[in-house]
Design a protein around this motif. Sequence first.
Motif, short mmCIF file in Angstrom:
data_model
loop_
_atom_site.label_atom_id
_atom_site.label_comp_id
_atom_site.label_asym_id
_atom_site.label_seq_id
_atom_site.Cartn_x
_atom_site.Cartn_y
_atom_site.Cartn_z
N LEU A 1 -12.40 34.60 -33.94
CA LEU A 1 -13.50 35.56 -33.61
C LEU A 1 -14.40 35.02 -32.72
CD1 LEU A 1 -15.38 37.86 -34.57
CD2 LEU A 1 -16.18 36.26 -36.33
N VAL A 2 -14.62 33.64 -32.76
CA VAL A 2 -15.68 33.17 -31.85
C VAL A 2 -15.02 33.02 -30.48
CG1 VAL A 2 -16.87 31.11 -31.08
CG2 VAL A 2 -16.75 31.89 -33.47
N VAL A 3 -13.87 32.72 -30.37
CA VAL A 3 -13.07 32.72 -29.13
C VAL A 3 -12.96 34.31 -28.31
CG1 VAL A 3 -10.86 32.25 -27.75
CG2 VAL A 3 -11.83 30.65 -29.68
N GLY A 4 -12.94 35.10 -29.36
CA GLY A 4 -12.87 36.50 -28.87
C GLY A 4 -14.08 37.06 -28.15
N MET B 1 -7.93 47.27 -42.86
CA MET B 1 -8.85 47.06 -41.88
C MET B 1 -8.31 46.22 -40.44
SD MET B 1 -12.07 47.38 -40.86
CE MET B 1 -12.78 47.79 -42.32
N THR B 2 -7.25 45.31 -40.87
CA THR B 2 -6.56 44.86 -39.86
C THR B 2 -5.74 45.53 -39.05
OG1 THR B 2 -6.24 42.70 -41.43
CG2 THR B 2 -4.83 42.89 -39.45
N TRP B 3 -5.35 46.38 -39.53
CA TRP B 3 -4.47 47.59 -38.44
C TRP B 3 -5.54 48.06 -37.62
CZ3 TRP B 3 0.47 46.65 -38.00
CH2 TRP B 3 1.01 46.17 -39.34
N VAL B 4 -6.71 48.66 -38.11
CA VAL B 4 -7.57 49.25 -37.50
C VAL B 4 -8.20 48.16 -36.20
CG1 VAL B 4 -9.80 50.30 -37.44
CG2 VAL B 4 -8.45 50.82 -39.37
N ALA B 5 -8.27 47.19 -36.66
CA ALA B 5 -8.87 46.23 -35.66
C ALA B 5 -7.78 45.84 -34.72
CB ALA B 5 -9.19 45.05 -36.31
N MET B 6 -6.42 45.95 -34.89
CA MET B 6 -5.27 45.64 -33.96
C MET B 6 -5.28 46.90 -32.85
SD MET B 6 -2.18 44.11 -36.09
CE MET B 6 -2.25 42.43 -36.63
N GLY B 7 -5.75 47.96 -33.34
CA GLY B 7 -5.54 49.43 -32.55
C GLY B 7 -6.68 49.27 -31.52
N ALA B 8 -7.86 48.79 -32.17
CA ALA B 8 -9.01 48.69 -30.99
C ALA B 8 -8.81 47.45 -29.93
CB ALA B 8 -10.30 48.19 -31.84
N ILE B 9 -8.09 46.43 -30.62
CA ILE B 9 -7.92 45.33 -29.56
C ILE B 9 -6.74 45.83 -28.46
CG2 ILE B 9 -6.71 42.98 -29.34
CD1 ILE B 9 -8.11 42.64 -32.06
N LEU B 10 -5.66 46.33 -28.84
CA LEU B 10 -4.62 46.71 -27.99
C LEU B 10 -5.35 48.00 -26.96
CD1 LEU B 10 -1.64 46.97 -30.52
CD2 LEU B 10 -2.34 45.26 -28.85
N PHE C 1 -14.23 43.23 -28.52
CA PHE C 1 -15.21 42.78 -29.38
C PHE C 1 -15.04 43.29 -30.62
CE2 PHE C 1 -19.28 40.80 -30.67
CZ PHE C 1 -18.93 39.50 -30.73
N VAL C 2 -15.52 44.47 -30.81
CA VAL C 2 -15.51 45.22 -31.96
C VAL C 2 -14.34 45.08 -33.05
CG1 VAL C 2 -15.44 47.53 -33.07
CG2 VAL C 2 -17.21 46.98 -31.31
N GLY C 3 -13.07 45.19 -32.15
CA GLY C 3 -11.68 44.78 -32.95
C GLY C 3 -11.61 43.47 -33.41
N ILE C 4 -12.29 42.61 -32.69
CA ILE C 4 -12.17 41.02 -33.41
C ILE C 4 -13.11 40.86 -34.57
CG2 ILE C 4 -12.93 38.66 -32.77
CD1 ILE C 4 -10.42 39.29 -31.36
N VAL C 5 -14.29 41.83 -34.53
CA VAL C 5 -15.34 41.45 -35.61
C VAL C 5 -14.67 42.24 -36.68
CG1 VAL C 5 -17.55 42.34 -36.46
CG2 VAL C 5 -17.20 41.61 -34.20
#
Length: 313
Positions: A126-129, A294-303, A158-162
């Motif tokens: 998260l911090v490295v993000g 929530m992990t899948w939502v985060a992955m979508g934002a990151i990609l 960054f939202v995805g990392i959070v």
Amino acid sequence: MSASPASSLTVTPSTPAVLPTNEAAPAGASRAGLITSLFSLYVIWGSTYLAIRWGLQGGLPPFLMSGSRFMLAGGLLFAALWLRGAPVPTARQWGASALVGFLLLGVGNGGIVFAQQWVPSGVASLVVGSLPMWTALFGGLFGQWPGRMERWGLAMGFVGIVLLNLGGDLGGRWLPTVAMMLSPVSWAFGSIWSRRLPMPQGLMSAAAQMLCGGAMMFTFGMLLGEQVPTVMPPARAVGAYFYLVTFGSLVGYSAYGYLLRHARPSVATSYAYVNPVVAVLLGGVLAGEMMKPMTWVAMGAILGAVVLLTRKK
């Protein structure tokens, strides 16, 4: 989680100047090289969190492990390049390499490895993000502010990392927390500044940085009183160490140096958004961790962020 300064911050031919926001990568950049380098960082550096964790759990001291890892990788790369006739860095280039190696490896990588003794890998990622955010800031101060779509990509990533690390615990220790927070700041500043420093040519730049940065970390570990284990570490720790030497350092760091010379800073540091996704997937496969909705939502934002950050040629 590079490359490159004359004392007057003039730009040498071997190190391209920071590109304007709307300018394409240098003509010398290979599309295949850029894609291969990005893929290497996305996958390899995402797996290093687990490798570092296994090494620490096996009793390897943090700074001696990281320092020797980079010295070994840098020494192998330096020897191979020297045997092929590559020029040995000048005194000024060694000085620039030492400065960048300190910022990227000594503080950047060293801070994360030190913190991972107490802080979960997910929180560290998260911090490295935040790295692309700091890179965009320092890039702007050096004259390369990100474009509108890149800013959306930075925010989305960054939202995805959070979301990916929602509920993470910093471990309640102030020193690891400070070291971890300082790590991406130092790495970002060193990455941007390196583009204006008189670094060695090509891969010799990565070799010199790893030798200098690794030597600094190893010396720091000795001063702290770290000691090499008197008994043979578990096979998993030994395997993790040599994985870090070969792929995390020799391959990954060389790929990062290539990206810094031929891609925009936001693209070069976009791995910071993808690495946690890789870490989560490896955790599910190798450690039996469950994938929450929530992990899948985060992955979508990151990609989605990666698409926005890399959409320019």
